[in-house]
Design a protein around this motif. Structure first.
Motif, PDB file in Angstrom:
ATOM      1  N   SER A 176      42.204 -77.698  22.063  1.00 55.19           N
ATOM      2  CA  SER A 176      42.361 -78.284  23.143  1.00 55.19           C
ATOM      3  C   SER A 176      43.341 -77.142  24.064  1.00 55.19           C
ATOM      4  O   SER A 176      43.948 -76.365  23.344  1.00 55.19           O
ATOM      5  CB  SER A 176      43.112 -79.558  23.389  1.00 55.19           C
ATOM      6  OG  SER A 176      44.052 -79.554  23.013  1.00 55.19           O
ATOM      7  N   GLY A 177      43.222 -77.165  25.299  1.00 55.01           N
ATOM      8  CA  GLY A 177      44.091 -76.416  26.189  1.00 55.01           C
ATOM      9  C   GLY A 177      43.499 -75.042  26.768  1.00 55.01           C
ATOM     10  O   GLY A 177      44.264 -74.233  27.282  1.00 55.01           O
ATOM     11  N   LEU A 178      42.304 -74.672  26.184  1.00 51.84           N
ATOM     12  CA  LEU A 178      41.530 -73.380  26.771  1.00 51.84           C
ATOM     13  C   LEU A 178      40.125 -73.602  26.618  1.00 51.84           C
ATOM     14  O   LEU A 178      39.658 -74.410  25.787  1.00 51.84           O
ATOM     15  CB  LEU A 178      42.172 -72.523  25.503  1.00 51.84           C
ATOM     16  CG  LEU A 178      41.911 -70.932  25.849  1.00 51.84           C
ATOM     17  CD1 LEU A 178      42.460 -70.466  27.247  1.00 51.84           C
ATOM     18  CD2 LEU A 178      42.157 -69.867  24.709  1.00 51.84           C
ATOM     19  N   THR A 179      39.471 -72.849  27.380  1.00 61.90           N
ATOM     20  CA  THR A 179      38.058 -73.280  27.381  1.00 61.90           C
ATOM     21  C   THR A 179      37.534 -71.668  27.622  1.00 61.90           C
ATOM     22  O   THR A 179      38.169 -70.562  27.799  1.00 61.90           O
ATOM     23  CB  THR A 179      37.786 -73.765  28.673  1.00 61.90           C
ATOM     24  OG1 THR A 179      37.863 -73.271  29.933  1.00 61.90           O
ATOM     25  CG2 THR A 179      38.147 -75.208  28.804  1.00 61.90           C
ATOM     26  N   VAL A 180      36.236 -71.760  27.189  1.00 62.68           N
ATOM     27  CA  VAL A 180      35.417 -70.195  27.072  1.00 62.68           C
ATOM     28  C   VAL A 180      35.257 -69.938  28.644  1.00 62.68           C
ATOM     29  O   VAL A 180      35.007 -70.496  29.688  1.00 62.68           O
ATOM     30  CB  VAL A 180      33.969 -70.864  26.515  1.00 62.68           C
ATOM     31  CG1 VAL A 180      33.195 -69.457  26.744  1.00 62.68           C
ATOM     32  CG2 VAL A 180      33.923 -71.225  25.255  1.00 62.68           C
ATOM     33  N   GLY A 181      35.465 -68.385  28.590  1.00 63.74           N
ATOM     34  CA  GLY A 181      35.562 -67.775  29.794  1.00 63.74           C
ATOM     35  C   GLY A 181      37.009 -67.454  30.404  1.00 63.74           C
ATOM     36  O   GLY A 181      37.048 -66.562  31.319  1.00 63.74           O
ATOM     37  N   GLN A 182      37.926 -68.394  30.108  1.00 62.81           N
ATOM     38  CA  GLN A 182      39.347 -68.130  30.458  1.00 62.81           C
ATOM     39  C   GLN A 182      39.880 -66.863  29.686  1.00 62.81           C
ATOM     40  O   GLN A 182      39.477 -66.417  28.682  1.00 62.81           O
ATOM     41  CB  GLN A 182      40.202 -69.138  30.481  1.00 62.81           C
ATOM     42  CG  GLN A 182      39.927 -70.276  31.116  1.00 62.81           C
ATOM     43  CD  GLN A 182      40.946 -71.580  30.766  1.00 62.81           C
ATOM     44  OE1 GLN A 182      41.138 -71.868  29.793  1.00 62.81           O
ATOM     45  NE2 GLN A 182      41.502 -72.312  31.838  1.00 62.81           N
ATOM     46  N   GLN A 183      40.652 -65.916  30.314  1.00 61.17           N
ATOM     47  CA  GLN A 183      41.081 -64.743  29.567  1.00 61.17           C
ATOM     48  C   GLN A 183      42.630 -64.782  29.316  1.00 61.17           C
ATOM     49  O   GLN A 183      43.422 -65.702  29.826  1.00 61.17           O
ATOM     50  CB  GLN A 183      41.295 -63.477  30.882  1.00 61.17           C
ATOM     51  CG  GLN A 183      39.876 -62.918  31.098  1.00 61.17           C
ATOM     52  CD  GLN A 183      40.143 -61.736  31.720  1.00 61.17           C
ATOM     53  OE1 GLN A 183      40.607 -61.530  32.672  1.00 61.17           O
ATOM     54  NE2 GLN A 183      39.010 -60.846  31.508  1.00 61.17           N
ATOM     55  N   VAL A 184      42.938 -64.233  28.208  1.00 60.69           N
ATOM     56  CA  VAL A 184      44.333 -64.510  27.651  1.00 60.69           C
ATOM     57  C   VAL A 184      44.554 -63.153  27.138  1.00 60.69           C
ATOM     58  O   VAL A 184      43.753 -62.224  26.798  1.00 60.69           O
ATOM     59  CB  VAL A 184      44.418 -65.448  26.404  1.00 60.69           C
ATOM     60  CG1 VAL A 184      43.868 -66.631  26.907  1.00 60.69           C
ATOM     61  CG2 VAL A 184      43.579 -65.032  25.187  1.00 60.69           C
ATOM     62  N   VAL A 185      45.967 -62.795  26.910  1.00 62.93           N
ATOM     63  CA  VAL A 185      46.456 -61.891  26.451  1.00 62.93           C
ATOM     64  C   VAL A 185      46.140 -61.402  24.858  1.00 62.93           C
ATOM     65  O   VAL A 185      46.344 -62.535  24.023  1.00 62.93           O
ATOM     66  CB  VAL A 185      48.102 -61.581  26.692  1.00 62.93           C
ATOM     67  CG1 VAL A 185      48.753 -60.356  25.840  1.00 62.93           C
ATOM     68  CG2 VAL A 185      48.452 -61.602  28.166  1.00 62.93           C
ATOM     69  N   SER A 186      45.709 -60.401  24.722  1.00 60.39           N
ATOM     70  CA  SER A 186      45.289 -59.920  23.241  1.00 60.39           C
ATOM     71  C   SER A 186      46.134 -60.150  22.123  1.00 60.39           C
ATOM     72  O   SER A 186      45.942 -60.483  20.904  1.00 60.39           O
ATOM     73  CB  SER A 186      44.281 -58.955  23.243  1.00 60.39           C
ATOM     74  OG  SER A 186      45.270 -57.601  23.387  1.00 60.39           O
ATOM     75  N   ASN A 187      47.426 -59.656  22.588  1.00 62.56           N
ATOM     76  CA  ASN A 187      48.452 -59.613  21.683  1.00 62.56           C
ATOM     77  C   ASN A 187      49.876 -60.465  22.112  1.00 62.56           C
ATOM     78  O   ASN A 187      50.561 -59.765  22.882  1.00 62.56           O
ATOM     79  CB  ASN A 187      48.971 -58.362  21.109  1.00 62.56           C
ATOM     80  CG  ASN A 187      50.024 -58.005  19.952  1.00 62.56           C
ATOM     81  OD1 ASN A 187      50.482 -59.013  19.860  1.00 62.56           O
ATOM     82  ND2 ASN A 187      49.450 -57.399  19.130  1.00 62.56           N
ATOM     83  N   ALA A 188      49.845 -61.612  21.964  1.00 60.54           N
ATOM     84  CA  ALA A 188      50.664 -62.553  22.505  1.00 60.54           C
ATOM     85  C   ALA A 188      52.095 -62.249  22.190  1.00 60.54           C
ATOM     86  O   ALA A 188      53.188 -62.228  22.833  1.00 60.54           O
ATOM     87  CB  ALA A 188      50.396 -64.031  22.136  1.00 60.54           C
ATOM     88  N   LEU A 189      52.421 -61.636  20.723  1.00 58.61           N
ATOM     89  CA  LEU A 189      53.740 -61.453  20.355  1.00 58.61           C
ATOM     90  C   LEU A 189      54.309 -60.451  21.033  1.00 58.61           C
ATOM     91  O   LEU A 189      55.311 -60.061  21.120  1.00 58.61           O
ATOM     92  CB  LEU A 189      53.553 -61.314  18.783  1.00 58.61           C
ATOM     93  CG  LEU A 189      54.877 -61.000  18.010  1.00 58.61           C
ATOM     94  CD1 LEU A 189      55.966 -62.204  18.429  1.00 58.61           C
ATOM     95  CD2 LEU A 189      54.751 -60.930  16.528  1.00 58.61           C
ATOM     96  N   ASP A 190      53.522 -59.169  21.257  1.00 58.40           N
ATOM     97  CA  ASP A 190      53.889 -58.116  21.860  1.00 58.40           C
ATOM     98  C   ASP A 190      54.323 -58.369  23.167  1.00 58.40           C
ATOM     99  O   ASP A 190      55.401 -57.684  23.637  1.00 58.40           O
ATOM    100  CB  ASP A 190      52.697 -56.852  22.016  1.00 58.40           C
ATOM    101  CG  ASP A 190      52.570 -56.292  20.763  1.00 58.40           C
ATOM    102  OD1 ASP A 190      53.558 -56.575  19.734  1.00 58.40           O
ATOM    103  OD2 ASP A 190      51.791 -55.503  20.475  1.00 58.40           O
ATOM    104  N   LEU A 191      53.746 -59.131  23.961  1.00 55.73           N
ATOM    105  CA  LEU A 191      54.139 -59.480  25.261  1.00 55.73           C
ATOM    106  C   LEU A 191      55.318 -60.270  25.194  1.00 55.73           C
ATOM    107  O   LEU A 191      56.304 -59.950  26.149  1.00 55.73           O
ATOM    108  CB  LEU A 191      52.983 -60.279  25.859  1.00 55.73           C
ATOM    109  CG  LEU A 191      53.106 -60.663  27.530  1.00 55.73           C
ATOM    110  CD1 LEU A 191      53.569 -59.616  28.170  1.00 55.73           C
ATOM    111  CD2 LEU A 191      52.234 -61.667  28.180  1.00 55.73           C
TER     112      LEU A 191
END
Length: 325
Positions: free
Chosen positions: A303-318
């Motif tokens: 839950s919380g995310l659907t196909v097609g939405q974009q997210v940062v590929s490396n969350a820890l670096d950000l």
């Protein structure tokens, strides 16, 4: 940036339980004669072979049965002699046919009583040629003694109140793993379904089982149903009471949303992803619910995310970059 994708996965259900005997392979050891145990040759946990002497019971029932047998022998002998005599007299015209027929009926009744008395001795396991007041009880099957309800000098036998058996033998070549399955997982549990079983006693080893029963009643407090998994145990490695964990595989794959594990930030036992906002170069942190890890370093998102939405590929670096600013 990465985009969540959808892919079919086979859902698994992790369960816990214990090793139990297969009740269809449990056999009570009964003495059909009531009496006092004068010899107990096995004990709880012992392995026994079919036909092995396990118990001796001194019983007044045997004395009564043998007395009835001896009386039946004498009565049959008397009626047989009388019948032979009456047949001879009838042939000579000395008695009427009705008297000879009455003698025949008496002989038939006496022979039936003798047969019944002999059968009673056989049921008790007594040799009519070697009478005694003790009944020898033998194991009806090979297995392990898992129940003992009698001791030396204790009472044994069947009463009008019933009996669970002086001893109980279980064939442990097949056992049951009884596990708890939560209510919301029952839709994915089916009879005949395969299960992988692991035991603390044998780390790294997997036993194969098959679901043979799904409980019709839920535990009102835990909201779980008892599910029975049948497992082959030819070497006796699975011992009664052992703690077991199992993995049940759902029968059909389901479509699931997945993202790379690197796109997930774990903070205080919660999972987040970073999504771009309407302002270029800025991101917002969004909480998600994750499922189980998959191959190729992917993680299921429930839950919380659907196909097609974009997210940062490396969350820890950000997150590290934001902390340094």
């Amino acid at each position: 940036m990465v985009t969540p994708t959808s892919q079919p996965i086979v859902r698994t259900i992790d369960v816990t339980g214990t090793v139990n005997p297969d009740v269809s392979r449990e056999i009570p050891v009964l003495s059909l004669a009531n009496g006092r145990v004068v010899g107990l040759h096995v004990g709880l946990g012992d392995n026994v072979r079919k036909g092995q002497l396990v118990m001796e019971v001194q019983s007044p029932d045997v004395t009564t049965a043998f007395d009835a047998y001896l009386k039946a022998v004498n009565d049959e002998h008397l009626t047989s002699v009388t019948l032979d005599r009456d047949k001879l007299l009838y042939d000579k015209g000395a008695i009427p046919k009705s008297q000879m027929e009455a003698a025949q009926d008496s002989e038939d009744d006496a022979r039936a009583d003798l047969t019944a008395a002999q059968q009673q001795l056989r049921i008790y396991g007594v040799d009519k040629a070697h009478p005694g007041d003790t009944v020898k009880v033998y194991a009806p099957a090979s297995g392990v003694i898992i129940g003992q309800n009698v001791t030396n000098a204790g009472a044994a036998g069947i009463t009008y109140a019933g009996s669970t058996g002086s001893l109980t033998i279980a064939d442990l070549s097949h056992v049951w793993i009884i596990v708890d399955v939560y209510e919301n997982d029952l839709r994915d549990v089916h009879l005949g379904q395969h299960a992988d079983i692991h035991l603390t006693a044998y780390p790294g080893k997997t036993f194969s089982g098959t679901i043979s029963d799904i409980g019709a009643q839920l535990d009102p407090n835990l909201r779980t149903a008892k599910v029975r998994i049948q497992v082959s145990n030819p070497n006796g490695e699975l011992r009664l009471g052992m703690f077991a964990t199992g993995t049940l595989m759902a029968s059909k794959p389901e479509q699931a949303t997945v993202i790379p594990a690197s796109a997930i930030l774990q903070l205080h036992d919660r999972s987040y992803v970073f999504m771009p906002t309407a302002i270029s170069g800025t991101f917002k942190r969004v909480q998600i619910q994750t499922g189980r890890p998959l191959s190729n370093n992917l993680v299921e998102v429930t839950s919380g995310l659907t196909v097609g939405q974009q997210v940062v590929s490396n969350a820890l670096d950000l997150q590290n970059t934001a902390d340094q600013e």
